[in-house]
Design a protein around this motif. Structure first.
Motif, PDB file in Angstrom:
ATOM      1  N   GLY A  18       0.803  -1.213   0.000  1.00 38.26           N
ATOM      2  CA  GLY A  18       0.000   0.000   0.000  1.00 38.26           C
ATOM      3  C   GLY A  18       0.833   1.257   0.000  1.00 38.26           C
ATOM      4  N   ASP A  19       0.439   2.214   0.841  1.00 35.04           N
ATOM      5  CA  ASP A  19       1.086   3.525   0.857  1.00 35.04           C
ATOM      6  C   ASP A  19       2.134   3.666   1.950  1.00 35.04           C
ATOM      7  N   ILE A  20       2.554   2.561   2.570  1.00 35.83           N
ATOM      8  CA  ILE A  20       3.509   2.655   3.673  1.00 35.83           C
ATOM      9  C   ILE A  20       4.831   3.242   3.186  1.00 35.83           C
ATOM     10  N   MET A  21       5.435   4.118   4.001  1.00 35.92           N
ATOM     11  CA  MET A  21       6.674   4.801   3.646  1.00 35.92           C
ATOM     12  C   MET A  21       7.806   4.356   4.566  1.00 35.92           C
ATOM     13  N   THR A  22       8.983   4.098   3.993  1.00 41.11           N
ATOM     14  CA  THR A  22      10.139   3.765   4.812  1.00 41.11           C
ATOM     15  C   THR A  22      10.884   5.018   5.284  1.00 41.11           C
ATOM     16  N   MET A  23      10.416   6.186   4.880  1.00 41.58           N
ATOM     17  CA  MET A  23      10.849   7.461   5.458  1.00 41.58           C
ATOM     18  C   MET A  23       9.587   8.231   5.812  1.00 41.58           C
ATOM     19  N   PRO A  24       9.180   8.216   7.092  1.00 40.07           N
ATOM     20  CA  PRO A  24       7.952   8.933   7.467  1.00 40.07           C
ATOM     21  C   PRO A  24       8.120  10.441   7.340  1.00 40.07           C
ATOM     22  N   GLY A  25       7.006  11.147   7.407  1.00 48.94           N
ATOM     23  CA  GLY A  25       7.025  12.602   7.448  1.00 48.94           C
ATOM     24  C   GLY A  25       6.539  13.095   8.802  1.00 48.94           C
ATOM     25  N   LEU A  26       6.779  14.345   9.080  1.00 50.48           N
ATOM     26  CA  LEU A  26       6.280  14.953  10.312  1.00 50.48           C
ATOM     27  C   LEU A  26       4.800  15.308  10.147  1.00 50.48           C
ATOM     28  N   PRO A  27       4.019  15.266  11.238  1.00 49.01           N
ATOM     29  CA  PRO A  27       2.613  15.660  11.155  1.00 49.01           C
ATOM     30  C   PRO A  27       2.467  17.176  11.060  1.00 49.01           C
ATOM     31  N   ARG A  28       1.246  17.642  10.897  1.00 51.25           N
ATOM     32  CA  ARG A  28       0.989  19.078  10.782  1.00 51.25           C
ATOM     33  C   ARG A  28       1.511  19.837  12.000  1.00 51.25           C
ATOM     34  N   GLU A  29       1.340  19.260  13.179  1.00 48.66           N
ATOM     35  CA  GLU A  29       1.857  19.873  14.411  1.00 48.66           C
ATOM     36  C   GLU A  29       2.782  18.874  15.089  1.00 48.66           C
ATOM     37  N   PRO A  30       4.058  18.839  14.714  1.00 46.88           N
ATOM     38  CA  PRO A  30       4.983  17.859  15.283  1.00 46.88           C
ATOM     39  C   PRO A  30       5.231  18.089  16.763  1.00 46.88           C
ATOM     40  N   ALA A  31       5.564  17.000  17.464  1.00 51.27           N
ATOM     41  CA  ALA A  31       5.881  17.097  18.892  1.00 51.27           C
ATOM     42  C   ALA A  31       7.047  18.037  19.137  1.00 51.27           C
ATOM     43  N   ALA A  32       7.912  18.207  18.142  1.00 51.51           N
ATOM     44  CA  ALA A  32       9.062  19.111  18.294  1.00 51.51           C
ATOM     45  C   ALA A  32       8.637  20.530  18.631  1.00 51.51           C
ATOM     46  N   ASN A  33       7.423  20.921  18.240  1.00 52.75           N
ATOM     47  CA  ASN A  33       6.929  22.264  18.565  1.00 52.75           C
ATOM     48  C   ASN A  33       6.819  22.489  20.064  1.00 52.75           C
ATOM     49  N   ARG A  34       6.669  21.399  20.819  1.00 54.75           N
ATOM     50  CA  ARG A  34       6.405  21.509  22.258  1.00 54.75           C
ATOM     51  C   ARG A  34       7.615  21.156  23.114  1.00 54.75           C
ATOM     52  N   ILE A  35       8.724  20.806  22.500  1.00 55.43           N
ATOM     53  CA  ILE A  35       9.894  20.345  23.245  1.00 55.43           C
ATOM     54  C   ILE A  35      10.908  21.483  23.354  1.00 55.43           C
ATOM     55  N   GLY A  36      11.463  21.638  24.556  1.00 54.78           N
ATOM     56  CA  GLY A  36      12.465  22.674  24.773  1.00 54.78           C
ATOM     57  C   GLY A  36      13.076  22.539  26.144  1.00 54.78           C
ATOM     58  N   LEU A  37      13.781  23.565  26.581  1.00 58.51           N
ATOM     59  CA  LEU A  37      14.413  23.592  27.896  1.00 58.51           C
ATOM     60  C   LEU A  37      13.744  24.654  28.756  1.00 58.51           C
ATOM     61  N   ASP A  38      13.597  24.359  30.063  1.00 59.20           N
ATOM     62  CA  ASP A  38      13.054  25.368  30.963  1.00 59.20           C
ATOM     63  C   ASP A  38      14.186  26.263  31.467  1.00 59.20           C
ATOM     64  N   SER A  39      13.871  27.142  32.392  1.00 61.07           N
ATOM     65  CA  SER A  39      14.863  28.111  32.865  1.00 61.07           C
ATOM     66  C   SER A  39      16.014  27.464  33.630  1.00 61.07           C
ATOM     67  N   HIS A  40      15.814  26.192  34.049  1.00 66.02           N
ATOM     68  CA  HIS A  40      16.870  25.470  34.769  1.00 66.02           C
ATOM     69  C   HIS A  40      17.654  24.545  33.837  1.00 66.02           C
ATOM     70  N   GLY A  41      17.364  24.611  32.533  1.00 60.28           N
ATOM     71  CA  GLY A  41      18.065  23.771  31.577  1.00 60.28           C
ATOM     72  C   GLY A  41      17.538  22.357  31.494  1.00 60.28           C
ATOM     73  N   ARG A  42      16.347  22.115  32.086  1.00 64.84           N
ATOM     74  CA  ARG A  42      15.752  20.778  32.039  1.00 64.84           C
ATOM     75  C   ARG A  42      14.839  20.646  30.821  1.00 64.84           C
ATOM     76  N   ILE A  43      14.789  19.452  30.281  1.00 63.04           N
ATOM     77  CA  ILE A  43      13.953  19.200  29.102  1.00 63.04           C
ATOM     78  C   ILE A  43      12.490  19.231  29.510  1.00 63.04           C
ATOM     79  N   GLU A  44      11.662  19.893  28.709  1.00 58.39           N
ATOM     80  CA  GLU A  44      10.229  19.868  28.944  1.00 58.39           C
ATOM     81  C   GLU A  44       9.517  19.577  27.619  1.00 58.39           C
ATOM     82  N   GLY A  45       8.315  19.014  27.723  1.00 65.43           N
ATOM     83  CA  GLY A  45       7.515  18.715  26.546  1.00 65.43           C
ATOM     84  C   GLY A  45       7.800  17.376  25.913  1.00 65.43           C
ATOM     85  N   LEU A  46       8.762  16.606  26.475  1.00 65.53           N
ATOM     86  CA  LEU A  46       9.106  15.299  25.919  1.00 65.53           C
ATOM     87  C   LEU A  46       8.150  14.263  26.466  1.00 65.53           C
ATOM     88  N   PHE A  47       7.346  13.672  25.590  1.00 69.40           N
ATOM     89  CA  PHE A  47       6.392  12.617  25.938  1.00 69.40           C
ATOM     90  C   PHE A  47       5.495  13.057  27.080  1.00 69.40           C
TER      91      PHE A  47
END
Length: 554
Positions: free
Chosen positions: A525-554
């Motif tokens: 069918g249409d299965i891809m061996t290189m996926p694409g990112l969705p319209r709103e990827p999780a990367a939009n929500r991932i970053g570091l807080d003021s203490h340098g800790r990761i936030e938004g991951l899972f």
């Protein structure tokens, strides 16, 4: 309510040497990566080869939905629960790919109070295994083009180079490319592209290899191209296998970490089950089996893909035989399979649960067809009602299987003790494991067998060129198992067909030979061996807080 990452951060971690001691591994036999993760040395693993093995428990699931099933969470919760009731249990899971972490699926360390830690490290670069696999794969790609550039002594036909490049990120723009533009100094122009690292044959080889010698032998057998006379060209022909093995030397050693309850977990390898064979490494599983009474492992996505490949490829190649299978389901996911929209999942709908349970029933019957004892784990959500839970239990009971309510997300191992006791009971029974098809069955018949008996398809179709390629491989590679690349969201090749559809056709559009890994890939069918990112990827929500800790991951 605390998030998964907040729960993981609040955990009391033991030094990784203490976790190793629980498995009988001395501090001199581990290679620490910081204080909370380590690799197990090759010499120690080699010394285990004559030890008896414990019992293997496979955790799989119904077809995934956006509502969530919690397969990894259940794997970790069950491992903790078995330890709580007096068994020496080790969890074996796959490493996380950066693609889904920054895309839409999220991490691969479990959730709630049933997690493997350090969660942030596991879901990001971890010990660098994926980078080593990516580098080894792309080294081979570079050596192919370099060979053609410097005279092409092997007479490689540039039109028949099949080895693509890989990266561990979703990037649809790299699926199809033209290489070598810009003049003779930049090589010979040809069409190619990228796959995601988890689809690499190098990943599959690392997860199936017994040791360094076997690893290099398998790498050398990778077929990368054909000559102008139509003869195969391998990585060994290009003298790439030695350097690739060097890059993978440390990556072949399994990674030791711990659960939130300080029980041992081996996390190693990470092929996706929708486009690859979906299992953690044989080396990690075998090592854990020789150090534990029970090993709880998972196979990716639903049982139609993950369990089928675990049983048909990993167990076949490694001589493994599960003692029991846990099939994970949620009331929410069954309601979606029964036609309920995601926004309406919080309302009781017993009728939809019963309708969606057709998906559960087909998976149960498929697993029983392998001669394996099965238990259903109902991964509990706060919105589940007693009537909905009873409907799931009734559906399982109709197939002669218990469905046990599990609260490991909220309570950790204590919430899965009933499941652990049922696994203990089932695994005490004699095993009657049998594969879906024999080695000698022709390749096309193997594809048809999987599609009709596991998926429930009425027909399987493929272009004449695909059938011709399978026929050409039959003499030398017909004994190999088949690895299906298909949407995980449905038994069919159409991700919108939920439940247990019938009468559909599986279209096989392409086949690839993974001679080093030892299987044939059928892309449907249409299965891809290189996926694409969705319209709103999780990367939009991932970053570091003021203490340098990761936030938004899972």
């Amino acid at each position: 309510m605390k998030t998964d990452i907040e729960i993981a951060r609040a955990a009391t971690k033991l030094p990784i040497a203490r976790i190793a001691e629980r498995l009988g591994i001395g501090s001199e036999e581990i290679l620490p990566y910081g204080h909370d993760k380590a690799k197990i040395s090759r010499d120690f693993i080699d010394g285990l080869r004559h030890r008896p093995e414990g019992k293997l428990v496979l955790v799989t699931a119904i077809n995934p939905t956006p509502a969530g099933e919690g397969k990894t969470t259940t794997t970790v919760g069950l491992g903790d629960a078995l330890n709580r009731i007096g068994q020496r249990a080790t969890v074996c899971i796959r490493e996380a790919s950066l693609g889904p972490n920054f895309g839409m699926k999220g991490g691969a360390a479990g959730g709630g109070h049933a997690q493997v830690i350090p969660m942030e490290d596991m879901n990001l670069h971890f010990t660098g295994d994926f980078h080593a696999i990516t580098s080894a794969h792309n080294l081979l790609a570079a050596m192919i083009d370099n060979h053609v550039h410097w005279g092409n002594a092997l007479d490689i036909d540039p039109r028949r180079i099949t080895w693509r490049r890989v990266m561990d990120m979703n990037d649809r723009a790299l699926r199809d490319l033209v290489l070598g533009l810009g003049g003779t100094a930049n090589g010979v122009p040809r069409e190619s592209g990228f796959d995601i690292t988890v689809a690499s044959e190098v990943m599959a080889i690392l997860c199936l290899a017994d040791d360094l010698a076997d690893l290099q032998d398998r790498l050398g057998r990778i077929i990368v191209a054909q000559t102008r006379a139509g003869q195969p060209v391998t990585a060994r022909d290009l003298q790439a296998d030695g350097a690739m093995t060097v890059l993978l030397r440390d990556a072949l050693q399994p990674n030791l970490v711990q659960t939130l309850e300080n029980n041992p977990a081996l996390v190693h390898g990470g092929p996706f089950a929708n486009i690859a064979h979906g299992c953690n490494s044989v080396l990690a599983t075998r090592t854990a089996l020789r150090l534990s009474d029970f090993v709880v492992t998972e196979a990716g996505f639903g049982a139609d893909l993950g369990a089928e490949k675990f049983l048909g490829i990993k167990c076949r190649k490694a001589g493994l035989s599960p003692a029991a299978v846990v099939l994970v389901a949620t009331v929410r996911a069954l309601k979606m399979n029964g036609g309920v929209a995601r926004a309406d999942l919080g309302s009781e709908n017993v009728t939809a649960v019963r309708a969606g349970a057709a998906n559960l029933t087909r998976h149960i019957r498929n697993l029983q067809g392998y001669g394996l004892p099965v238990v259903v784990a109902i991964n509990h959500f706060a919105t589940d009602t007693a009537a909905e839970i009873a409907a799931v239990q009734d559906a399982a009971e109709a197939e002669g299987v218990r469905a046990i309510l599990c609260r490991h997300w909220a309570k950790g191992g204590a919430g899965a003790e009933d499941l652990a006791r049922e696994v203990l009971r089932l695994s005490a029974q004699p095993s009657d494991f049998r594969p879906l098809y024999p080695d000698e069955m022709p390749l096309w018949e193997k594809i048809e067998t999987i599609c009709t008996r596991i998926y429930g398809a009425a027909r399987v179709e493929a272009p004449p060129a695909v059938r011709a390629r399978l026929d050409a491989w039959q003499a030398d590679y017909g004994h190999l198992p088949v690895c299906m690349a298909k949407t995980p969201y449905s038994f069919s090749a159409d991700p919108t067909l939920h439940g247990a559809p019938t009468g559909f056709t599986i279209p096989v559009r392409e086949v690839r030979l993974a001679a080093g890994a030892g299987f044939v890939v059928a892309i449907c069918g249409d299965i891809m061996t290189m996926p694409g990112l969705p319209r709103e990827p999780a990367a939009n929500r991932i970053g570091l807080d003021s203490h340098g800790r990761i936030e938004g991951l899972f």
